[in-house]
Design a protein around this motif. Structure first.
Motif, PDB file in Angstrom:
ATOM      1  N   LEU A 100      39.728   9.253 -33.150  1.00  0.00           N
ATOM      2  CA  LEU A 100      39.347   9.155 -34.176  1.00  0.00           C
ATOM      3  C   LEU A 100      39.745  10.205 -35.061  1.00  0.00           C
ATOM      4  O   LEU A 100      39.798   9.072 -35.402  1.00  0.00           O
ATOM      5  CB  LEU A 100      37.993   8.431 -34.466  1.00  0.00           C
ATOM      6  N   LEU A 103      43.795   8.873 -34.773  1.00  0.00           N
ATOM      7  CA  LEU A 103      43.166   7.452 -36.415  1.00  0.00           C
ATOM      8  C   LEU A 103      42.995   8.253 -37.768  1.00  0.00           C
ATOM      9  O   LEU A 103      44.233   7.483 -38.739  1.00  0.00           O
ATOM     10  CB  LEU A 103      42.405   6.640 -36.154  1.00  0.00           C
ATOM     11  N   VAL A 104      42.459   9.084 -37.629  1.00  0.00           N
ATOM     12  CA  VAL A 104      42.936   9.654 -39.403  1.00  0.00           C
ATOM     13  C   VAL A 104      44.269  10.317 -39.708  1.00  0.00           C
ATOM     14  O   VAL A 104      44.276   9.846 -41.213  1.00  0.00           O
ATOM     15  CB  VAL A 104      41.349  10.656 -39.723  1.00  0.00           C
ATOM     16  N   THR A 169      37.413   5.805 -41.194  1.00  0.00           N
ATOM     17  CA  THR A 169      36.783   6.299 -40.257  1.00  0.00           C
ATOM     18  C   THR A 169      35.808   8.098 -39.529  1.00  0.00           C
ATOM     19  O   THR A 169      35.534   8.052 -39.082  1.00  0.00           O
ATOM     20  CB  THR A 169      38.364   6.770 -39.214  1.00  0.00           C
ATOM     21  N   TRP A 172      32.339   7.485 -40.054  1.00  0.00           N
ATOM     22  CA  TRP A 172      31.843   7.449 -38.646  1.00  0.00           C
ATOM     23  C   TRP A 172      32.255   8.366 -37.803  1.00  0.00           C
ATOM     24  O   TRP A 172      31.209   9.033 -37.311  1.00  0.00           O
ATOM     25  CB  TRP A 172      32.918   5.995 -38.285  1.00  0.00           C
TER      26      TRP A 172
END
Length: 227
Positions: A100, A103-104, A169, A172
């Motif tokens: 994750l 992805l950021v 993201t 989250w």
């Protein structure tokens, strides 16, 4: 061994504090530079060819687009520093392979790339005219009208949507790991939704304030975390 461990712990804490504050300052600088680069330039829209050429013929306007271009570039460089420090915090909290967090970072890098494209589109014509190595003539009205639009499309549709992925993201990860206060998760989620809605309405550039609010909020959280 105990004394050595204590020294290593203090060194780690000091490095984290300095890194967090550097990231926060970079985020604040990004928000300021991005805001100034956007607000200082009001390109003409929906005007006649004569008024379009007249606006671009003004030497002061040509200089303004070049300054706006460089402010966008500086904002992008500051965002990369901000993103690197944010990555360190998120990766430490997420652990594991950090999918994750990756992805950021990917979303942030795409945003910066599109910001550079927008910078070139905003200032390219003025740079070609003002640069001693360029000294080009003013192009036709159609080029003056549509060339800067490339920047709006690249940043609004590409860059800000990529930033929305990074913001969502990050939100989250905050919910999962409590790396920052939950208030920042709500700010990021709201900003991401606003960016998506603005793009659906073909007005992605109008979502810039949402991006700025998220960057400012994250910078505050990083500074407080560094303390």
């Amino acid at each position: 061994m105990s004394a050595t461990a204590t020294v290593d712990t203090h060194t780690t804490i000091a490095a984290r504090t300095a890194g967090g504050r550097l990231g926060a300052l970079a985020g604040l600088a990004f928000a300021f530079l991005f805001l100034m680069g956007t607000a200082m330039l009001d390109l003409p829209h929906g005007v006649s060819d004569q008024k379009m050429v007249s606006w671009w013929s003004d030497s002061g306007h040509q200089l303004t687009v070049v300054v706006s271009m460089y402010l966008f570039v500086l904002a992008g460089l500051c965002f990369l520093v901000f993103l690197a420090k944010l990555r360190s915090r998120l990766l430490a909290a997420e652990g594991g392979t950090g999918e994750l967090t990756s992805l950021v970072v990917a979303g942030g890098v795409v945003f910066v790339a599109m910001l550079f494209v927008a910078a070139a589109a905003r200032g390219g014509i003025g740079y070609a005219i003002k640069s001693p190595g360029g000294n080009e003539l003013l192009p036709g009205a159609d080029t003056l009208r549509y060339f800067p639009t490339i920047g709006y499309a690249a940043l609004g549709a590409g860059g800000l949507l990529a930033a929305a992925v990074a913001m969502a993201t990050t939100s989250w990860l905050i919910v999962r790991t409590a790396v920052f206060g939950r208030w920042l998760a709500w700010v990021g989620a709201a900003a991401a939704i606003l960016v998506v809605v603005a793009n659906v309405a073909l007005a992605g550039m109008l979502a810039i304030p949402a991006m700025l609010v998220w960057a400012l909020g994250t910078s505050v959280a990083m500074w407080r975390g560094a303390r």
